[in-house]
Design a protein around this motif. Structure first.
Motif, PDB file in Angstrom:
ATOM      1  N   ARG A  82      67.527  39.952  67.726  1.00 51.00           N
ATOM      2  CA  ARG A  82      67.706  39.226  69.660  1.00 51.00           C
ATOM      3  C   ARG A  82      67.262  40.547  70.804  1.00 51.00           C
ATOM      4  O   ARG A  82      67.193  40.945  71.873  1.00 51.00           O
ATOM      5  CB  ARG A  82      68.967  39.187  69.699  1.00 51.00           C
ATOM      6  N   ASN A  83      68.133  41.831  70.437  1.00 49.51           N
ATOM      7  CA  ASN A  83      68.114  43.062  71.069  1.00 49.51           C
ATOM      8  C   ASN A  83      67.706  44.596  70.757  1.00 49.51           C
ATOM      9  O   ASN A  83      67.453  45.841  71.262  1.00 49.51           O
ATOM     10  CB  ASN A  83      69.558  43.283  71.236  1.00 49.51           C
ATOM     11  N   VAL A  84      66.191  44.274  69.879  1.00 50.37           N
ATOM     12  CA  VAL A  84      65.616  45.132  70.363  1.00 50.37           C
ATOM     13  C   VAL A  84      64.778  44.725  70.700  1.00 50.37           C
ATOM     14  O   VAL A  84      64.061  44.518  72.428  1.00 50.37           O
ATOM     15  CB  VAL A  84      64.888  44.727  68.759  1.00 50.37           C
ATOM     16  N   THR A  85      64.198  46.570  71.794  1.00 51.85           N
ATOM     17  CA  THR A  85      63.695  46.540  72.750  1.00 51.85           C
ATOM     18  C   THR A  85      62.178  46.988  72.350  1.00 51.85           C
ATOM     19  O   THR A  85      61.994  47.959  71.498  1.00 51.85           O
ATOM     20  CB  THR A  85      64.389  47.659  73.533  1.00 51.85           C
ATOM     21  N   LEU A  86      60.930  46.671  73.709  1.00 52.16           N
ATOM     22  CA  LEU A  86      59.916  47.079  73.794  1.00 52.16           C
ATOM     23  C   LEU A  86      59.623  49.089  73.631  1.00 52.16           C
ATOM     24  O   LEU A  86      59.266  49.304  73.050  1.00 52.16           O
ATOM     25  CB  LEU A  86      59.056  46.590  74.961  1.00 52.16           C
TER      26      LEU A  86
ATOM     27  N   ILE B 213      64.986  54.664  66.223  1.00 48.60           N
ATOM     28  CA  ILE B 213      64.804  54.464  64.997  1.00 48.60           C
ATOM     29  C   ILE B 213      65.770  53.596  64.850  1.00 48.60           C
ATOM     30  O   ILE B 213      66.063  52.795  63.627  1.00 48.60           O
ATOM     31  CB  ILE B 213      63.958  55.213  64.193  1.00 48.60           C
ATOM     32  N   LYS B 214      66.618  54.531  64.443  1.00 46.41           N
ATOM     33  CA  LYS B 214      68.403  54.549  64.190  1.00 46.41           C
ATOM     34  C   LYS B 214      68.618  52.971  64.343  1.00 46.41           C
ATOM     35  O   LYS B 214      69.366  52.233  63.918  1.00 46.41           O
ATOM     36  CB  LYS B 214      69.390  55.514  64.582  1.00 46.41           C
ATOM     37  N   LEU B 215      68.516  52.941  65.665  1.00 46.87           N
ATOM     38  CA  LEU B 215      69.395  52.008  66.901  1.00 46.87           C
ATOM     39  C   LEU B 215      68.056  50.661  66.269  1.00 46.87           C
ATOM     40  O   LEU B 215      68.182  49.160  65.958  1.00 46.87           O
ATOM     41  CB  LEU B 215      68.829  51.600  67.892  1.00 46.87           C
ATOM     42  N   LEU B 216      67.016  51.042  65.917  1.00 50.26           N
ATOM     43  CA  LEU B 216      65.702  49.689  65.106  1.00 50.26           C
ATOM     44  C   LEU B 216      66.078  49.136  63.847  1.00 50.26           C
ATOM     45  O   LEU B 216      66.547  48.676  64.232  1.00 50.26           O
ATOM     46  CB  LEU B 216      64.672  49.719  65.456  1.00 50.26           C
ATOM     47  N   GLU B 217      66.492  50.039  63.047  1.00 48.38           N
ATOM     48  CA  GLU B 217      66.699  50.034  62.360  1.00 48.38           C
ATOM     49  C   GLU B 217      68.181  49.148  61.650  1.00 48.38           C
ATOM     50  O   GLU B 217      68.270  48.139  61.114  1.00 48.38           O
ATOM     51  CB  GLU B 217      66.936  50.883  60.739  1.00 48.38           C
ATOM     52  N   THR B 218      68.917  49.535  62.600  1.00 50.26           N
ATOM     53  CA  THR B 218      70.033  48.580  62.829  1.00 50.26           C
ATOM     54  C   THR B 218      70.166  47.897  63.214  1.00 50.26           C
ATOM     55  O   THR B 218      70.808  46.464  62.634  1.00 50.26           O
ATOM     56  CB  THR B 218      71.472  49.755  63.424  1.00 50.26           C
TER      57      THR B 218
ATOM     58  N   GLY C 180      68.584  45.621  60.535  1.00 43.99           N
ATOM     59  CA  GLY C 180      69.633  45.311  59.214  1.00 43.99           C
ATOM     60  C   GLY C 180      68.365  46.131  58.456  1.00 43.99           C
ATOM     61  O   GLY C 180      69.004  45.250  56.797  1.00 43.99           O
ATOM     62  N   LEU C 181      67.383  46.324  57.583  1.00 47.58           N
ATOM     63  CA  LEU C 181      66.442  46.994  56.413  1.00 47.58           C
ATOM     64  C   LEU C 181      66.214  48.550  57.363  1.00 47.58           C
ATOM     65  O   LEU C 181      65.409  48.832  58.311  1.00 47.58           O
ATOM     66  CB  LEU C 181      65.411  46.422  56.768  1.00 47.58           C
TER      67      LEU C 181
ATOM     68  N   THR D  85      58.902  51.787  55.015  1.00 44.60           N
ATOM     69  CA  THR D  85      59.688  50.751  53.258  1.00 44.60           C
ATOM     70  C   THR D  85      58.818  49.427  53.001  1.00 44.60           C
ATOM     71  O   THR D  85      58.000  49.678  54.840  1.00 44.60           O
ATOM     72  CB  THR D  85      60.720  50.523  53.869  1.00 44.60           C
ATOM     73  N   ASP D  86      58.638  48.794  52.506  1.00 45.44           N
ATOM     74  CA  ASP D  86      58.052  47.411  53.293  1.00 45.44           C
ATOM     75  C   ASP D  86      58.241  47.197  54.375  1.00 45.44           C
ATOM     76  O   ASP D  86      57.164  45.922  55.063  1.00 45.44           O
ATOM     77  CB  ASP D  86      58.748  46.280  51.004  1.00 45.44           C
ATOM     78  N   ALA D  87      59.544  46.344  54.933  1.00 45.63           N
ATOM     79  CA  ALA D  87      60.045  46.153  55.912  1.00 45.63           C
ATOM     80  C   ALA D  87      59.512  46.851  57.603  1.00 45.63           C
ATOM     81  O   ALA D  87      58.730  45.877  57.906  1.00 45.63           O
ATOM     82  CB  ALA D  87      62.058  46.274  56.441  1.00 45.63           C
TER      83      ALA D  87
END
Length: 316
Positions: A4-8, A41-46, A49-50, A63-65
């Motif tokens: 929901r909070n992922v940004t462009l 990248i850290k914010l996106l992974e957080t 959740g992967l 990774t696969d994700a």
């Protein structure tokens, strides 16, 4: 709600790191600092959740994700690009990116097409890719290119394929070959000759095999190669005959280094097609180039061939 909070911006940064496999290169391309890239990248992974990236020594791997997300990140970037081009077109601007692919045989005339198209769109960036048939089909399928020029539409993809110019295929020989000055040579006569042929999967090879099989004539390969240039050099050296597009041999014919054998029933006339995925929404620039090919492509290719003064196609 996931993502929901992922940004462009995060998606754009991730796509750049995935493309270049380098935080430093991604930072340079996006005009950001390396710490800013790492933070996004850290914010996106957080948020997801992967883990998306993994470091093995100095190498960055997805990774696969990460592989899965990259597909969507690429689509997001493409949609944003298309939206920008559509809005620019509404403002009367002619800018954008044309991602064109062509099989290797088409590289002999594709620059003439692009040269005729480009002056009307000086702010357009052209990304032109040349490869063998399998490479170009793979890039079309993975959305790396938007339009393709090739001689035989791919059966493995659902596409829109429109013919825009004739594609004559001929048999070439060294001027010293015993058949060089003969007329109305039966194709059966060539069953004892050695040929320099293209690799498996090549459209030119498929056309050759079709016409020879249709007339019950065997093909005896002297050598299998992956480029038209190698075919021409081998034929000039007297290693055998070649079955090739006339669009590839204009200069050699004009300088007398090669001749076209006067074989009954040849040249084999095929078509050049401009192709895109059926479900692909073409950007304004891509649609403009497609229309340009359909309206003017045949004339431009013919004029380019005439400049090299190839011998007439008719085998009377």
């Amino acid at each position: 709600m996931p993502m929901r909070n992922v940004t462009l911006r995060q998606m754009r940064v991730f796509a750049a790191v995935a493309q270049y496999r380098s935080f430093t290169r991604a930072a340079r391309e996006l005009h950001l600092t390396q710490p800013a890239i790492s933070q996004q990248i850290k914010l996106l992974e957080t948020e997801i959740g992967l883990p998306l990236l993994e470091h093995v020594g100095r190498q960055i791997h997805l990774t696969d994700a990460g592989d899965e997300l990259l597909r969507y990140a690429s689509q997001v970037n493409d949609l944003l690009r298309d939206a920008g081009e559509s809005l620019a077109a509404m403002r009367g601007l002619r800018r954008g990116v044309l991602k064109l692919g062509a099989v290797s045989t088409a590289k002999y005339f594709a620059p003439s097409l692009l040269s005729a198209f480009a002056p009307a769109y000086p702010e357009v960036t052209i990304r032109f890719t040349v490869g063998n048939r399998e490479e170009i089909i793979q890039q079309l399928a993975s959305n790396q290119i938007d339009l393709v020029i090739m001689g035989r539409p791919p059966r493995e993809l659902v596409t829109v394929a429109e013919p825009f110019a004739k594609h004559p295929l001929v048999i070439i020989a060294s001027p010293r070959h015993p058949l060089a000055n003969k007329r109305r040579i039966p194709l059966q006569r060539l069953g004892s000759e050695r040929f320099i042929i293209r690799e498996e999967g090549s459209g030119t090879r498929a056309s050759m095999e079709h016409v020879f099989r249709e007339r019950g004539v065997p093909i005896h390969p002297a050598m299998e190669v992956s480029s038209n240039e190698t075919i021409k050099q081998a034929v000039m050296a007297g290693m055998g005959l070649g079955f090739i597009s006339i669009h590839t041999v204009g200069l050699e014919l004009a300088t007398g280094k090669l001749v076209i054998l006067n074989v009954a029933g040849l040249p084999l006339i095929r078509d050049w097609y401009v192709i895109h995925l059926r479900d692909k929404r073409l950007s304004p620039i891509t649609a403009a180039f497609r229309s340009f090919l359909l309206e003017q492509g045949a004339t431009i290719i013919r004029k380019a061939a005439e400049e090299n003064k190839p011998i007439p196609l008719e085998t009377t």
